[in-house]
Design an enzyme around this catalytic site. Sequence first.
Site, PDB file in Angstrom:
ATOM      1  N   ASP A   1      48.614 106.637  89.113  1.00 45.91           N
ATOM      2  CA  ASP A   1      46.999 105.721  89.553  1.00 45.91           C
ATOM      3  C   ASP A   1      46.782 105.040  89.701  1.00 45.91           C
ATOM      4  O   ASP A   1      48.227 104.432  90.525  1.00 45.91           O
ATOM      5  CB  ASP A   1      46.072 105.464  87.861  1.00 45.91           C
ATOM      6  CG  ASP A   1      47.071 104.939  87.084  1.00 45.91           C
ATOM      7  OD1 ASP A   1      47.932 104.702  87.640  1.00 45.91           O
ATOM      8  OD2 ASP A   1      47.182 105.624  85.705  1.00 45.91           O
TER       9      ASP A   1
ATOM     10  N   ASN B   1      42.002 105.025  74.621  1.00 43.91           N
ATOM     11  CA  ASN B   1      41.652 105.069  74.059  1.00 43.91           C
ATOM     12  C   ASN B   1      41.021 106.722  74.617  1.00 43.91           C
ATOM     13  O   ASN B   1      40.734 107.540  74.649  1.00 43.91           O
ATOM     14  CB  ASN B   1      39.663 105.355  75.202  1.00 43.91           C
ATOM     15  CG  ASN B   1      40.566 105.262  77.200  1.00 43.91           C
ATOM     16  OD1 ASN B   1      41.099 105.482  76.844  1.00 43.91           O
ATOM     17  ND2 ASN B   1      39.901 104.836  77.633  1.00 43.91           N
TER      18      ASN B   1
ATOM     19  N   HIS C   1      43.371 108.114  76.970  1.00 50.01           N
ATOM     20  CA  HIS C   1      43.345 108.453  78.201  1.00 50.01           C
ATOM     21  C   HIS C   1      44.799 109.106  78.653  1.00 50.01           C
ATOM     22  O   HIS C   1      45.483 108.257  78.687  1.00 50.01           O
ATOM     23  CB  HIS C   1      42.913 107.335  79.492  1.00 50.01           C
ATOM     24  CG  HIS C   1      43.632 106.257  79.426  1.00 50.01           C
ATOM     25  ND1 HIS C   1      42.729 104.956  80.381  1.00 50.01           N
ATOM     26  CD2 HIS C   1      44.721 106.007  79.636  1.00 50.01           C
ATOM     27  CE1 HIS C   1      43.243 103.307  80.607  1.00 50.01           C
ATOM     28  NE2 HIS C   1      44.782 104.795  79.669  1.00 50.01           N
TER      29      HIS C   1
ATOM     30  N   GLU D   1      39.889 108.883  82.508  1.00 53.03           N
ATOM     31  CA  GLU D   1      38.835 108.685  80.781  1.00 53.03           C
ATOM     32  C   GLU D   1      37.799 109.012  80.572  1.00 53.03           C
ATOM     33  O   GLU D   1      37.310 110.113  81.110  1.00 53.03           O
ATOM     34  CB  GLU D   1      37.720 107.557  81.640  1.00 53.03           C
ATOM     35  CG  GLU D   1      38.067 105.842  82.794  1.00 53.03           C
ATOM     36  CD  GLU D   1      39.744 105.286  81.836  1.00 53.03           C
ATOM     37  OE1 GLU D   1      40.097 105.314  80.658  1.00 53.03           O
ATOM     38  OE2 GLU D   1      40.176 104.308  82.257  1.00 53.03           O
TER      39      GLU D   1
HETATM   40  C1  GLP Z   1      46.855 102.118  81.516  1.00 50.06           C
HETATM   41  C2  GLP Z   1      47.490 103.292  82.593  1.00 50.06           C
HETATM   42  C3  GLP Z   1      47.883 104.307  82.089  1.00 50.06           C
HETATM   43  C4  GLP Z   1      49.381 104.094  80.642  1.00 50.06           C
HETATM   44  C5  GLP Z   1      47.968 103.699  79.888  1.00 50.06           C
HETATM   45  C6  GLP Z   1      48.960 102.429  78.857  1.00 50.06           C
HETATM   46  O1  GLP Z   1      45.720 101.607  81.802  1.00 50.06           O
HETATM   47  N1  GLP Z   1      46.200 103.772  83.131  1.00 50.06           N
HETATM   48  O2  GLP Z   1      48.593 105.020  83.382  1.00 50.06           O
HETATM   49  O3  GLP Z   1      50.254 104.831  81.149  1.00 50.06           O
HETATM   50  O4  GLP Z   1      46.838 102.540  80.129  1.00 50.06           O
HETATM   51  O5  GLP Z   1      49.569 101.076  78.725  1.00 50.06           O
HETATM   52  P1  GLP Z   1      50.746 101.230  77.967  1.00 50.06           P
HETATM   53  O6  GLP Z   1      51.658 102.007  77.986  1.00 50.06           O
HETATM   54  O7  GLP Z   1      50.397 100.066  78.801  1.00 50.06           O
HETATM   55  O8  GLP Z   1      50.219 101.073  76.867  1.00 50.06           O
END
Ligand code: GLP
Length: 244
Positions: free
Chosen positions: A67, A136, A138, A143
């Site tokens: 992403d 959430n 995702h 989303e």
């Molecule tokens: C982010 C990214 C994801 C990531 C997720 C969890 O917003 N878009 O690619 O895997 O949320 O992030 P984290 O590992 O910092 O909790």
Amino acid sequence: MKLIVVKDYQALSREAAHRGAEELRAHPNASVVAATGDTPMGMYAHLAELRDRGELDASGLRLFQLDSYLGLSADDPRSLYGWMKRSLLDPLGIPDERVVRLTGDAPDPDSVCEAYDAAVAAAGGIDLAILGLGRNGHLGFNEPPVQVDAPTRVVALATESIESNASYWGGQDRVPRRALTAGMSVLLKSRAILVLVSGTRKQEILRRTIEGPITPDVPASYLQHRSNVTIIADRDAAGSLSAQ
Ligand code: GLP
């Protein structure tokens, strides 16, 4: 779907690196989608150690960006490409030309997304997806609500994502409001999917991912009943869930 529960973040990082390395040794020319975010950083550090010790050769891999924020150039300090480069590409010796990017500042982001899906198809699909779990539910920036066959596309970030991403960049006003994300269709068709989940703040969404209904409102719930999915969680994230 298999759930592995380990003691803490250090154990999660070791376990994930061990499993990831096994996959990559078995498929040295694999096409890999790899998340940024906080959770996989320990895993990537372990993979880099394996490579430094000569126990992992990543030179044949092809990386697909998971992403990126819309509108940011690769040299913006908040660029997710930059983050991937620092944490994974450079430590594993993967050159830029072996990466299929979701370029955030291209003049026509929709065509970047179409080209990405075409590149995934040309590669014969993704072999390994290394993912985190959003608060959430995702995956990438898919989303909720999202359909199971959603393609790679431009999305608006959910409020929860803006709030959680604020911790990366020092405030919500530093978080772009739109992003490009690999589609659910790409991720769910990956031959192996590794999801890393750490910390009490992920406990409720992990429970809904595994035990709740399969619903567009929890994108990660689509991972249920798929035999190619391994979730590695630490005890803080697993709560009362037990390994399965
Ligand atoms: C982010 C990214 C994801 C990531 C997720 C969890 O917003 N878009 O690619 O895997 O949320 O992030 P984290 O590992 O910092 O909790």
